[in-house]
Design an enzyme around this catalytic site. Structure first.
Site, PDB file in Angstrom:
ATOM      1  N   ARG A  24       0.834  -1.204   0.000  1.00 42.50           N
ATOM      2  CA  ARG A  24       0.000   0.000   0.000  1.00 42.50           C
ATOM      3  C   ARG A  24       0.868   1.253   0.000  1.00 42.50           C
ATOM      4  O   ARG A  24       0.545   2.240  -0.682  1.00 42.50           O
ATOM      5  CB  ARG A  24      -0.918  -0.028   1.227  1.00 42.50           C
ATOM      6  CG  ARG A  24      -1.704   1.252   1.438  1.00 42.50           C
ATOM      7  CD  ARG A  24      -2.801   1.093   2.478  1.00 42.50           C
ATOM      8  NE  ARG A  24      -2.335   0.760   3.811  1.00 42.50           N
ATOM      9  CZ  ARG A  24      -1.875   1.672   4.692  1.00 42.50           C
ATOM     10  NH1 ARG A  24      -1.778   2.938   4.352  1.00 42.50           N
ATOM     11  NH2 ARG A  24      -1.505   1.300   5.894  1.00 42.50           N
ATOM     12  N   HIS A  26       4.159   1.516  -0.885  1.00 41.50           N
ATOM     13  CA  HIS A  26       5.330   1.619  -1.751  1.00 41.50           C
ATOM     14  C   HIS A  26       5.175   1.107  -3.165  1.00 41.50           C
ATOM     15  O   HIS A  26       6.083   1.311  -3.973  1.00 41.50           O
ATOM     16  CB  HIS A  26       6.521   0.900  -1.109  1.00 41.50           C
ATOM     17  CG  HIS A  26       6.941   1.503   0.196  1.00 41.50           C
ATOM     18  ND1 HIS A  26       7.437   2.784   0.306  1.00 41.50           N
ATOM     19  CD2 HIS A  26       6.912   0.997   1.456  1.00 41.50           C
ATOM     20  CE1 HIS A  26       7.717   3.030   1.582  1.00 41.50           C
ATOM     21  NE2 HIS A  26       7.393   1.982   2.296  1.00 41.50           N
ATOM     22  N   LYS A  58       4.857  12.546   6.438  1.00 40.08           N
ATOM     23  CA  LYS A  58       5.995  11.636   6.364  1.00 40.08           C
ATOM     24  C   LYS A  58       7.115  12.340   5.596  1.00 40.08           C
ATOM     25  O   LYS A  58       6.872  12.903   4.533  1.00 40.08           O
ATOM     26  CB  LYS A  58       5.556  10.352   5.649  1.00 40.08           C
ATOM     27  CG  LYS A  58       6.564   9.232   5.762  1.00 40.08           C
ATOM     28  CD  LYS A  58       6.016   7.920   5.207  1.00 40.08           C
ATOM     29  CE  LYS A  58       7.105   6.850   5.269  1.00 40.08           C
ATOM     30  NZ  LYS A  58       6.681   5.576   4.691  1.00 40.08           N
ATOM     31  N   SER A  60       9.654  11.351   3.819  1.00 39.97           N
ATOM     32  CA  SER A  60       9.922  10.862   2.464  1.00 39.97           C
ATOM     33  C   SER A  60       9.199   9.544   2.276  1.00 39.97           C
ATOM     34  O   SER A  60       8.909   8.827   3.239  1.00 39.97           O
ATOM     35  CB  SER A  60      11.422  10.673   2.238  1.00 39.97           C
ATOM     36  OG  SER A  60      11.918   9.675   3.094  1.00 39.97           O
ATOM     37  N   THR A  62       8.868   6.386  -1.002  1.00 38.63           N
ATOM     38  CA  THR A  62       9.216   5.959  -2.346  1.00 38.63           C
ATOM     39  C   THR A  62       8.127   5.045  -2.885  1.00 38.63           C
ATOM     40  O   THR A  62       7.695   4.125  -2.194  1.00 38.63           O
ATOM     41  CB  THR A  62      10.571   5.213  -2.335  1.00 38.63           C
ATOM     42  OG1 THR A  62      11.566   6.106  -1.853  1.00 38.63           O
ATOM     43  CG2 THR A  62      10.948   4.740  -3.731  1.00 38.63           C
ATOM     44  N   HIS A 129       9.491  -3.741   4.609  1.00 43.77           N
ATOM     45  CA  HIS A 129       9.995  -2.393   4.895  1.00 43.77           C
ATOM     46  C   HIS A 129      10.902  -1.973   3.758  1.00 43.77           C
ATOM     47  O   HIS A 129      11.767  -2.754   3.336  1.00 43.77           O
ATOM     48  CB  HIS A 129      10.775  -2.400   6.219  1.00 43.77           C
ATOM     49  CG  HIS A 129      11.495  -1.119   6.497  1.00 43.77           C
ATOM     50  ND1 HIS A 129      10.823   0.049   6.792  1.00 43.77           N
ATOM     51  CD2 HIS A 129      12.811  -0.807   6.520  1.00 43.77           C
ATOM     52  CE1 HIS A 129      11.731   1.018   6.985  1.00 43.77           C
ATOM     53  NE2 HIS A 129      12.933   0.518   6.817  1.00 43.77           N
TER      54      HIS A 129
END
Length: 138
Positions: A24, A26, A58, A60, A62, A129
């Site tokens: 969800r 990334h 947040k 950052s 990606t 992660h």
């Protein structure tokens, strides 16, 4: 097969595994293209509930524009000295970084398009992660 939309309220909603949360936050494949680059981060972070209303922004995040299987494939690679696994191939991604030093909403982000290897932490053979990205060796 395939996972349907995950219903629930906010992060860590009941029944969402760490892998599903990883997807969800990334994975955006195929890339959501209707968004202009400078709105991409804000829209995606809100749509995926990465930045929840009333929470600090947040710093950052990606988004990887590759099939989830390619990130799962990283987990079968040898981990590096830090225990993270890197994807065997480089992939298209959008790196969103918070503009300015203020992490109070409204959150505005700068987006960079990169082609990088993605480094992930794995649990039970699934990425849970996103630890970072790095350019392919020259």
């Amino acid at each position: 097969g395939g996972l349907g939309p995950v219903h629930g309220c906010g992060a860590g909603s009941a029944g969402e595994s760490r892998y599903e949360k990883f997807l969800r936050q990334h994975v955006d494949h195929p890339q959501t293209s209707a968004l202009t680059a400078h709105r991409y981060c804000e829209t995606m972070l809100a749509r995926r509930r990465v930045t929840a209303p009333g929470r600090p922004c947040k710093p950052s995040n990606t988004f990887v524009h590759a099939p989830a299987e390619e990130l799962v494939a990283a987990c079968s690679q040898m981990p590096d000295e830090t225990g993270f696994h890197s994807t065997p191939t480089s992939m298209d991604l959008t790196a969103c970084r918070l503009r300015g030093g203020n992490n109070r909403p409204p959150c505005t982000y700068r987006a960079r398009q990169l082609q990088h290897h993605v480094r992930v932490a794995c649990l039970d053979g699934l990425p849970v992660h996103l630890a970072g990205t790095h350019p392919p060796p020259q």
